[in-house]
Design a protein around this motif. Sequence first.
Motif, PDB file in Angstrom:
ATOM      1  N   VAL A 243      23.266 -37.610   1.250  1.00  0.00           N
ATOM      2  CA  VAL A 243      22.466 -36.724   0.394  1.00  0.00           C
ATOM      3  C   VAL A 243      21.971 -35.512   1.168  1.00  0.00           C
ATOM      4  O   VAL A 243      21.990 -34.389   0.665  1.00  0.00           O
ATOM      5  CB  VAL A 243      21.278 -37.503  -0.221  1.00  0.00           C
ATOM      6  N   SER A 272      27.421 -31.798   0.876  1.00  0.00           N
ATOM      7  CA  SER A 272      26.682 -32.199  -0.309  1.00  0.00           C
ATOM      8  C   SER A 272      25.738 -31.100  -0.752  1.00  0.00           C
ATOM      9  O   SER A 272      25.365 -30.233   0.033  1.00  0.00           O
ATOM     10  CB  SER A 272      25.894 -33.474  -0.038  1.00  0.00           C
ATOM     11  N   LYS A 273      25.396 -31.168  -2.018  1.00  0.00           N
ATOM     12  CA  LYS A 273      24.523 -30.161  -2.592  1.00  0.00           C
ATOM     13  C   LYS A 273      23.591 -30.849  -3.575  1.00  0.00           C
ATOM     14  O   LYS A 273      24.020 -31.729  -4.326  1.00  0.00           O
ATOM     15  CB  LYS A 273      25.365 -29.110  -3.315  1.00  0.00           C
ATOM     16  N   MET A 274      22.322 -30.451  -3.529  1.00  0.00           N
ATOM     17  CA  MET A 274      21.328 -31.092  -4.376  1.00  0.00           C
ATOM     18  C   MET A 274      20.791 -30.061  -5.352  1.00  0.00           C
ATOM     19  O   MET A 274      20.367 -28.987  -4.941  1.00  0.00           O
ATOM     20  CB  MET A 274      20.203 -31.602  -3.479  1.00  0.00           C
ATOM     21  N   ILE A 285      17.944 -35.209 -10.604  1.00  0.00           N
ATOM     22  CA  ILE A 285      18.468 -34.578  -9.397  1.00  0.00           C
ATOM     23  C   ILE A 285      19.982 -34.769  -9.417  1.00  0.00           C
ATOM     24  O   ILE A 285      20.466 -35.899  -9.411  1.00  0.00           O
ATOM     25  CB  ILE A 285      17.888 -35.211  -8.120  1.00  0.00           C
ATOM     26  N   ILE A 287      23.393 -34.590  -7.572  1.00  0.00           N
ATOM     27  CA  ILE A 287      23.898 -34.549  -6.201  1.00  0.00           C
ATOM     28  C   ILE A 287      25.413 -34.448  -6.244  1.00  0.00           C
ATOM     29  O   ILE A 287      26.086 -35.329  -6.782  1.00  0.00           O
ATOM     30  CB  ILE A 287      23.448 -35.788  -5.404  1.00  0.00           C
ATOM     31  N   PHE A 342      13.699 -34.488  -2.270  1.00  0.00           N
ATOM     32  CA  PHE A 342      13.754 -34.146  -3.695  1.00  0.00           C
ATOM     33  C   PHE A 342      12.605 -33.202  -4.051  1.00  0.00           C
ATOM     34  O   PHE A 342      12.791 -32.230  -4.777  1.00  0.00           O
ATOM     35  CB  PHE A 342      13.642 -35.405  -4.564  1.00  0.00           C
ATOM     36  N   SER A 345      13.245 -29.717  -3.013  1.00  0.00           N
ATOM     37  CA  SER A 345      14.297 -29.051  -3.782  1.00  0.00           C
ATOM     38  C   SER A 345      13.774 -28.634  -5.153  1.00  0.00           C
ATOM     39  O   SER A 345      14.175 -27.604  -5.687  1.00  0.00           O
ATOM     40  CB  SER A 345      15.522 -29.949  -3.901  1.00  0.00           C
ATOM     41  N   VAL A 370      18.678 -39.791 -10.759  1.00  0.00           N
ATOM     42  CA  VAL A 370      19.663 -39.174  -9.882  1.00  0.00           C
ATOM     43  C   VAL A 370      21.038 -39.278 -10.530  1.00  0.00           C
ATOM     44  O   VAL A 370      21.420 -40.339 -11.018  1.00  0.00           O
ATOM     45  CB  VAL A 370      19.666 -39.863  -8.508  1.00  0.00           C
TER      46      VAL A 370
END
Lengths: 393, 360
Positions: A243, A272-274, A285, A287, A342, A345, A370
């Motif tokens: 993550v 990865s990108k959130m 969220i 992911i 989280f 972000s 998620v």
Amino acid sequence: MKNRIGFIMKIMVCFMLILPISGCWSRHELNSLSFVVGVGLDKAEKPGEIQLTTQVVKPGELKSSSAKNKSSESGTNAYWNIKKTGYLASEIIKDFSHESSHKLYFPHNQVLIFERKLAEEGMQPYIDTFIRDIETRFNVLVVVSEDRASEVLDVSTGLEKLPAINIAKLVETQKITSESPTVKLIDFIRRLMSKTTAPIAPLIRVTGEGNEKTLEVFGTAVFKHDKLVGELNKRETRGLLWVINEVKGGMINVASSSGDGTVSLEITRAKSKMTPVIQADTILIKIDIKAEGIVNSQSGSENIASPDIVFSLEKKLSAEIGKEIMAALKTARDLNSDIFGFGDSIYWKYPSEWKKLKMKWDEVFPDVEVALNIDTKLRSTGNISAPAVPAKE
Amino acid sequence: MRLEKGIISSSQLMFLVAGYVLGSVLVAAFTNTVTKQYTWLVVLSGLAVSIPLALVYVALTRKFPGKDLVQINRIVYGPYLSKLVSALYIWFFCSIAGFMLAYLSQTIKDYMMPETPLFAICILFTCICAWTVRNGIEVLARTSVIFVMIIIFVILITFFLLLKDMELTNFLPFFDLSLKDFIQGTHIMMTLPFCEIVVFLMLFPYVNKGVETKKSVILGLLIGGGSILIDTVRNTAVLGVASTIMISPSIESVRLIDLAEIITRLEMLVITLLLIAMFIKVSVMYYGTVLGIARLCNLRSYRQLVLPIGSIIVSLSMMTFDSLAQSNDFATRTGPFFTLVFEFSPVITLLVAKIRKLPK
């Protein structure tokens, strides 16, 4: 006449300038310094006190080329662990002058080890001096040890003459499996200063007895603010690293599609990108993970070099990665510790909504939903396409 | 009557202005406590606000060609009031030189030579400045050309070496700064690094082509501002939220450079950068003070003033701040207002000159 006086003055000034060249006010000669390579902090017996272990290098022993024999025990370790107890790290460091004839010199410190019991009580009071002091650096690795830090700093494997350097290299090597994080002091500070994101650190322990002692890095220590609240095992740690975009490599086993043995896949690349999405009252969220891998080994005899089978292996790999992430998420929810970031972000994308969320983040975090979107590609099957078995008729 | 025989070209003026602005490259960190990760934004807004003021300074010197600030004051405010105004300006130049010296010596003491007494650093540094000032504007202008190139080179190279450590998320969310903080940050940025170029009103008469002054001042400001921008972007991208608690984010971020464990520990580059940038800044302020006093007292030469003023600057720097906390507080709270008074008054001078229809 005037010219001559001027000339003489110039010559005199030149001679006077020679004096300051030779020395410097606050000089530290190399032979009056002790280079610290590792620092360990333990809880002392008296409540509130800590024991500080610093590992300093004995340069003379370091040079001797003869490989050190553990059994000979002639006291020729290339390091010296100085231990002292006191209330604050900075105070103890100064107290070392009672035992060490050389001034301790910290810029080459490699690793900062905290005993788990100490970390459970909060690290803020003890870590401050390592941030504040001019001599210390932010490249130092932060490690939490299951056993006493003074013991950990005494385990030498023979590969390195200095245990602290060994620990530092050991922690850096973890990127091969991505089952333990590599945390520098600057990363730790950044997480410590964040309102929601919880700090993490690799866990280390001593295994074996007597002369066979070795060190093992296992999993991640999870903090809440500055207090250690729990740990992630190796699998969960990789879930976390997926993550936070820190996976550098690692092996994942999946069952082969025909049920014939298992296939071992190696991760070669991951990204990865959130993205948080707030809709009405729910926080989601998203992911996105893109991973690339290669086939590393296979225990069955099936020929996997066909697009269909590769595709099904990719599917299985994605599912396995998803499971790892969900396992990490479950532990983080249980500990109520936002190790993924989280909160940050959401703050980055929705600053105005965050003002309301900020206050009750501890209640909100366990309920954050998620959504995973994992895309894996198997780029190669290694040197061979089919396993070394007789061709099937 | 010319106090200074030297003449500088307009391109030298450009580098001098750039170097002068860059003298505050580390001072810019003061705003970090106010503006957090948006320091780069206030650098831009501060630069934008200071350009009109710089144009006013240039317009003033165009209106009175060949006259420096003290002479302009004398024409505009008359023989008695002008003495007071000019004396205040000279005090301003002198105290800023002292503050800058105090900041420089404190930083060097903290990061390089913790056991060296402050006055040793101050005196040695001021000796070099005094020597330069005694040799005149030409020497200063010529050194600044080389120095500015070195500074820009160092800033760029550290920027590229730290590219792999940068995280763009450190700048997020895009704009979450209260208007009050934004204005305060812009104010600090405008007054401390950029608009202190008001001292160049003492230097403009010695530029060989008066027409190109405007272009070189604006270009100099842009070069200096651009370099400060790169520096702050680097610090925020590398350190993130931690940059708000650092005394000197530039040094801390450059400390993190680690290229294959060979190119490491480069923080001395930043100290060198500070040293040579401060050299230009302190020298220009010093020069402005000395020239101003000589003009005010109708002296034939300014040279005999160099050493006494130097000793005043040294003692001022030793006296003003007891601690770095005090100087930080001054730079974020009192300083911007203190300097704004002097930076804004050329506008009033220009208006008064317009109203009185000067020069006749």
